[in-house]
Design an enzyme around this catalytic site. Structure first.
Site, mmCIF file in Angstrom:
data_model
loop_
_atom_site.group_PDB
_atom_site.id
_atom_site.type_symbol
_atom_site.label_atom_id
_atom_site.label_comp_id
_atom_site.label_asym_id
_atom_site.label_seq_id
_atom_site.Cartn_x
_atom_site.Cartn_y
_atom_site.Cartn_z
ATOM 1 N N TYR A 162 -2.189 -7.384 17.390
ATOM 2 C CA TYR A 162 -2.239 -6.489 16.223
ATOM 3 C C TYR A 162 -3.557 -5.722 16.228
ATOM 4 O O TYR A 162 -3.583 -4.497 16.047
ATOM 5 C CB TYR A 162 -2.092 -7.315 14.954
ATOM 6 C CG TYR A 162 -2.225 -6.556 13.660
ATOM 7 C CD1 TYR A 162 -1.146 -5.855 13.128
ATOM 8 C CD2 TYR A 162 -3.420 -6.566 12.945
ATOM 9 C CE1 TYR A 162 -1.260 -5.167 11.919
ATOM 10 C CE2 TYR A 162 -3.544 -5.890 11.740
ATOM 11 C CZ TYR A 162 -2.465 -5.194 11.232
ATOM 12 O OH TYR A 162 -2.580 -4.524 10.045
ATOM 13 N N PRO A 222 -8.072 -0.618 5.935
ATOM 14 C CA PRO A 222 -8.192 -1.612 4.870
ATOM 15 C C PRO A 222 -8.718 -2.938 5.418
ATOM 16 O O PRO A 222 -8.436 -3.320 6.565
ATOM 17 C CB PRO A 222 -6.751 -1.776 4.370
ATOM 18 C CG PRO A 222 -6.018 -0.568 4.871
ATOM 19 C CD PRO A 222 -6.691 -0.209 6.163
ATOM 20 N N GLY A 223 -9.482 -3.632 4.582
ATOM 21 C CA GLY A 223 -9.814 -5.019 4.860
ATOM 22 C C GLY A 223 -8.698 -5.898 4.312
ATOM 23 O O GLY A 223 -7.591 -5.418 4.048
ATOM 24 N N ASN A 262 1.558 4.482 7.661
ATOM 25 C CA ASN A 262 1.132 3.293 6.943
ATOM 26 C C ASN A 262 1.889 2.040 7.369
ATOM 27 O O ASN A 262 1.392 0.933 7.203
ATOM 28 C CB ASN A 262 1.323 3.534 5.435
ATOM 29 C CG ASN A 262 1.217 2.261 4.624
ATOM 30 O OD1 ASN A 262 0.125 1.728 4.424
ATOM 31 N ND2 ASN A 262 2.354 1.748 4.155
ATOM 32 N N ALA A 263 3.083 2.188 7.925
ATOM 33 C CA ALA A 263 3.912 1.033 8.260
ATOM 34 C C ALA A 263 3.220 0.137 9.283
ATOM 35 O O ALA A 263 2.566 0.624 10.214
ATOM 36 C CB ALA A 263 5.264 1.493 8.805
ATOM 37 N N GLY A 264 3.372 -1.167 9.118
ATOM 38 C CA GLY A 264 2.797 -2.105 10.070
ATOM 39 C C GLY A 264 3.413 -3.483 9.920
ATOM 40 O O GLY A 264 4.102 -3.778 8.939
ATOM 41 N N ILE A 269 0.829 -1.195 0.000
ATOM 42 C CA ILE A 269 0.000 0.000 0.000
ATOM 43 C C ILE A 269 0.867 1.249 0.000
ATOM 44 O O ILE A 269 0.557 2.232 -0.675
ATOM 45 C CB ILE A 269 -0.948 -0.012 1.213
ATOM 46 C CG1 ILE A 269 -1.980 -1.134 1.073
ATOM 47 C CG2 ILE A 269 -1.648 1.338 1.366
ATOM 48 C CD1 ILE A 269 -2.812 -1.369 2.323
#
Length: 255
Positions: free
Chosen positions: A155, A185-186, A90-92, A18
């Site tokens: 998470y 997001p899904g 956005n990082a994960g 993403i």
């Protein structure tokens, strides 16, 4: 979209999935992008690609769990690209396991990346936005943080924390014309999801089951998410703050 051209955006986890799709889209909109990623080589390669299009991009190898590394990167970004207008956390990272099969070492890693990392970025950037009286923050959470997800307990807790934090921060900074919103997001085809789903027959069964459960009949793609993030970063969303938007093909429809 209105008000994106010539802005400066910081995007964490910007080198893949993403994040990379978002960097490309922001770049197309005329945004100068600072790509923060643990994989500096991948970030540098993407920055070179984007720079050839005529809009400046710069890569930073940053561990977002380190406040010192984040602070140094933000200072350099503002000195080279200019004042930061947009921040996208956005990082994960995730690891699939039942909660009873996990341990505190794993919890700490998940919390550091998915919750402390975004806090580090916002603490460093928001002070600058307040001083200037402008800012757009979009935190990429997850539908796991809204409705839960088996095998993603910690998470999910972190992503739920991101949602609650975002709503609170939105209240605190609204008078300074700073918006803070969340995109959830899904199931989306990224390296993170592939790691979660696993390889082989079991992974394919999970993908097939999710595709059947999603009203659109497919998993999400990175490009499905970037439009929502760009919209919430734009002047078209200047009066929207503290909101949570699910991008899941209709998998979750709860308010």
């Amino acid at each position: 979209m209105k008000g994106l051209s010539n802005r400066v955006a910081v995007i964490t986890g910007g080198a893949g999935g993403i994040g990379a799709a978002l960097c490309r889209r922001m770049n197309e909109e005329g945004v100068k992008v600072a790509i923060l990623d643990l994989n500096r080589d991948a970030a540098a390669s993407l920055a070179d690609e984007l720079g050839r299009g005529g809009v400046e991009a710069k890569a930073y190898g940053v561990d977002i769990t380190s406040y010192e590394q984040v602070e140094a990167a933000i200072a350099d970004i503002e000195a080279t690209l200019g004042p930061i207008d947009i921040l996208v956390n956005n990082a994960g990272w995730d690891h699939a396991a039942r909660f009873v099969d996990t341990d505190p070492q794993l919890w700490q890693k998940l919390i550091a990346i998915n919750l402390v990392g975004p806090l580090n970025l916002q603490h460093t950037v928001v002070k600058r936005m307040i001083a200037r009286g402008f800012g757009r923050i979009v935190n990429v959470s997850s539908d796991a943080g809204r409705v839960g997800s088996s095998g993603e307990s910690v998470y999910s807790a972190c992503k739920g924390g991101v949602i609650s934090f975002s709503k609170t921060l939105a209240r605190e900074v609204a008078r300074k014309q700073i918006t803070v919103n969340v995109v959830c997001p899904g199931p989306t085809e990224t390296a993170l999801f592939r790691d979660f789903a696993g390889a082989g027959e079991s992974g394919e069964k999970l993908r097939g089951a999710l595709a059947k459960a999603i009203p659109f009949g497919r998993l999400g793609q990175p490009q499905d998410v970037v439009g929502a993030v760009c919209f919430l970063s734009s002047d078209d969303a200047a009066f929207i703050t503290g909101q949570v938007l699910s991008v899941s093909g209709g998998l979750t429809m709860a308010g």
